[in-house]
Design an enzyme around this catalytic site. Structure first.
Site, short mmCIF file in Angstrom:
data_model
loop_
_atom_site.label_atom_id
_atom_site.label_comp_id
_atom_site.label_asym_id
_atom_site.label_seq_id
_atom_site.Cartn_x
_atom_site.Cartn_y
_atom_site.Cartn_z
N ASP A 1 0.90 -1.14 0.00
CA ASP A 1 0.00 0.00 0.00
C ASP A 1 0.94 1.19 0.00
OD1 ASP A 1 -1.39 2.30 0.87
OD2 ASP A 1 -3.00 1.01 1.58
N HIS A 2 1.05 1.89 -1.13
CA HIS A 2 2.16 2.85 -1.23
C HIS A 2 2.02 4.00 -0.24
CE1 HIS A 2 -0.51 5.11 -3.99
NE2 HIS A 2 0.24 6.15 -3.73
N HIS B 1 -5.71 2.72 1.28
CA HIS B 1 -4.99 3.90 1.77
C HIS B 1 -5.67 4.55 2.98
CE1 HIS B 1 -2.93 3.23 -1.88
NE2 HIS B 1 -3.68 3.96 -2.68
#
Ligand code: BG6
Length: 490
Positions: free
Chosen positions: A178-179, A241
C-alpha cells in the site's frame, strides 16, 4: 534521504514490466536508488510481460519513460547507462507456464541471491504468476513476492488470491504494497505519535473531539477509466490507503517497530471498526460522481462523458463517518473522504481537539477556537498545530488562532523520495513492517463489503458534484449534522 546503505545483490523480476506502474513508479524509483549507490554489484532488474520485445526496444521505452517522469535535472546520461546495464526483458505470459524458458535460463545459476517477483499486473493474474514461479522452480528459500493493491475486489476474491499465492509463498515472504505506507509523512505520523511524549496523553476521547482524513485529487481517472468504473472510490482508495491511515492514527502504541507489532495493532483497529451496514449507509456514507467543471482555470468534462456511458453509477467520491468501538475512541468520530477531480491535490489528517471547558475571555468567547493538529500528507508535507494567541497591542485581549508550522521540506531541505523508493528498498532488505498482512487485507475487505451491500440494498444513489469543488453537498451535510465542518474547505 539520510542514509543510503547498499542492499544485498538481487534479481528483481517485474511482471507487468511494460505497464504503467512499472514505467511511472517502479523504474524511476529504482533509478534513484541506483544513483544513490544502494543497488550493488550486478543486481538485475528483469522485466517480464506478455509482449515479444527485444531488450533494446524495452530499454528505449524505459529511457523515454524516465525522461518523462523524472523531475528536471534528474535524468543523467551516465547514470542511465549504468542503470540500463541492470535491465533485462523476457516474454512471459502469466498462464503459459511452459513458455517461460528464457526467464528460467536467465535465473539459472543465481539461486543464492535475493530473488524478488514484483507483480505489477492485474490482481486476477496474481495466482497464475505465483503458480508459474513455483512450477518453473523459481521459488527458492530466499524468494519474496510483492503484490500491488488492490488484492482482489472484495473479501471472496482477496481470499482466493491469498490462498493461491499462499500455496507458493509463505506469508512472511508475501509483501502486499500500500504505497501510502511508504510516504514520508505517513511514517512521520509514527514519529510524531511515538517519539514525542506530548501527544499520547491527549490522543484519545476526552481530549479529541473528532478526526478528519481527506485524500483529495485534482486529477481524474485517466487511462484507467474502464477498470476504475468497475471499482469506484470506496474500493480503490478507502479499502487500502484511507483505512491504513485510520489505523495509524487510531492504533495503540506498538511495543516495537517490528513488523508484527505494528501490524497486530493495526489489526485491532480494523476489528474495532463498527460495520456500516443496512440503513446506516444512508446516514454515514456519501457517494458522489463528478460533473463537468473547472480545475485551475481549465474546464474538465464529466466522468460519464469521459467514460462514454451516461448510465454509470460508479462513485468517484466517497465520504464516511466511522466509529471505532474501543475505549480510546468511544464517541470520537473519524470522518474520511476521498475523490477525483476535486478542488486540488490535498491530503491531510486533522485531529480536532475539544474546546476549552470554560473561557476566561468572555467578551471574546467566540474567538477561542479548539486546537487542531494537521498532518499534511501532500502537497507541502508537514505538521501544523493551531493554538490560540493574543494579538499584540494594548486594549484588551484580541485572540487569534496561530500556527506552529513545520514544513518538512524546508526543515530538512532535501528531495522527498517517492513512496516506492522506500518500499522497494524495504522489500530488498526483507523488512515486511510497511506491508499489509493477509488478515489486514481480508478484514478491511469484509468491512468494505458491508458498505457495498448496504448501498445495494438501500439503492444509494451517487450525488453529482462539480469538478473543481470539494465534493457533493451530502459530504458537507455529513459533518454539518454533527455541528462540524471539513477543515480543508474552510
Ligand atoms: C492509487 C489509486 O492507489 O492511488 C489511484 O489506485 C490514486 O486511483 C492513487 O490516484 C493516489 O496516489 P497518490 O500517491 O498520488 O496520492
Amino acid at each position: 534521504m539520510a542514509n543510503f546503505v547498499p542492499v544485498e545483490c538481487f534479481d528483481l523480476i517485474i511482471f507487468g514490466g511494460t505497464g504503467d506502474l512499472a514505467m511511472r513508479k517502479l523504474l524511476p524509483a529504482l533509478y534513484h536508488r541506483d544513483r544513490d549507490g544502494q543497488l550493488t554489484g550486478d543486481s538485475r532488474i528483469i522485466a517480464a510481460s506478455r509482449g515479444a520485445l527485444t531488450r533494446d526496444a524495452y530499454l528505449a521505452e524505459v529511457e523515454a519513460s524516465l525522461r518523462a517522469n523524472l523531475r528536471e535535472g534528474e535524468f543523467e546520461a551516465k547514470g542511465w547507462r549504468a542503470f540500463a546495464e541492470r535491465i533485462h526483458y523476457f516474454q512471459a505470459d502469466a498462464f503459459a507456464h511452459d513458455a517461460w524458458s528464457d526467464l528460467v535460463s536467465a535465473l539459472a545459476g543465481f539461486e543464492d541471491r535475493v530473488r524478488i517477483a514484483y507483480l505489477a499486473t492485474a490482481p486476477s493474474l496474481y495466482g497464475a504468476i505465483a503458480t508459474g514461479l513455483r512450477v518453473n522452480g523459481l521459488v527458492n528459500a530466499g524468494s519474496r513476492i510483492v503484490l500491488e493493491k488492490p488484492v482482489g475486489h472484495d473479501y471472496a476474491s482477496a481470499l482466493a488470491i491469498n490462498d493461491d499465492v499462499g500455496r507458493c509463498f509463505a506469508e512472511d515472504r508475501i509483501y502486499r504494497i500500500d504505497h501510502y505506507l511508504g510516504k514520508e509523512t505517513v511514517q512521520n505520523l509514527l514519529a510524531l505519535r511515538f517519539a514525542n511524549s506530548l501527544f499520547e496523553p491527549l490522543w484519545r476521547r476526552g481530549a479529541v473531539d473528532h478526526v478528519q482524513i481527506t485524500v483529495a485529487e485534482a486529477l481524474g481517472v485517466g487511462g484507467r477509466i474502464e477498470f476504475y468504473d468497475k471499482i469506484g472510490a470506496l474500493r480503490d482508495m478507502v479499502q487500502n490507503h484511507l483505512l491504513q491511515l485510520v489505523c495509524l492514527v487510531a492504533m495503540e502504541p506498538p511495543s516495537s517497530l517490528g513488523h508484527d507489532s505494528v501490524r497486530d495493532e493495526k489489526m485491532k483497529v480494523l476489528r474495532a471498526l463498527r460495520m456500516i451496514e443496512g440503513e446506516a449507509v444512508r446516514s454515514r456514507t456519501v457517494r458522489g460522481q463528478y460533473a463537468a467543471g473547472a480545475i485551475n482555470g481549465a474546464t474538465v468534462p464529466a466522468y460519464a462523458e469521459e467514460l462514454g456511458n451516461a448510465g454509470s453509477t460508479t462513485e468517484t467520491f466517497v465520504a464516511l463517518k466511522l466509529e471505532i468501538d474501543n475505549w480510546r475512541w468511544s464517541n470520537v468520530p473519524f470522518y474520511v473522504r476521498t475523490g477525483k477531480r476535486l478542488h486540488s491535490k490535498h491530503s491531510e489528517i486533522v485531529v480536532q481537539f475539544h474546546e476549552v471547558p470554560h473561557s476566561i475571555f468572555p467578551e471574546q468567547k467566540y474567538n477561542v477556537q479548539p486546537n487542531q493538529l494537521v498532518i499534511r500528507l501532500q502537497p507541502d508535507e508537514g505538521v501544523e498545530l493551531t493554538v490560540m494567541a493574543k494579538e499584540p497591542g494594548p486594549g484588551g485581549f484580541e485572540l487569534r488562532p496561530v500556527s506552529l508550522n513545520l514544513s518538512f521540506e524546508e526543515t530538512f531541505g532535501i528531495r522527498y523520495p517517492d513512496a516506492y523508493e522506500r518500499l522497494l528498498i524495504e522489500v530488498l532488505r526483507g523488512n515486511p513492517a510497511l506491508f499489509m498482512r493477509r488478515d489486514e487485507v481480508e478484514t478491511a475487505w469484509q468491512w468494505i463489503d458491508g458498505i457495498v451491500a448496504g448501498w445495494q440494498e438501500a439503492g444509494q444513489k451517487v450525488e453529482s458534484y462539480v469538478a473543481g469543488s470539494w465534493g457533493p453537498s451530502g459530504s458537507s451535510l455529513l459533518l454539518d449534522r454533527d455541528g462540524r465542518a471539513w477543515q480543508a474547505d474552510a
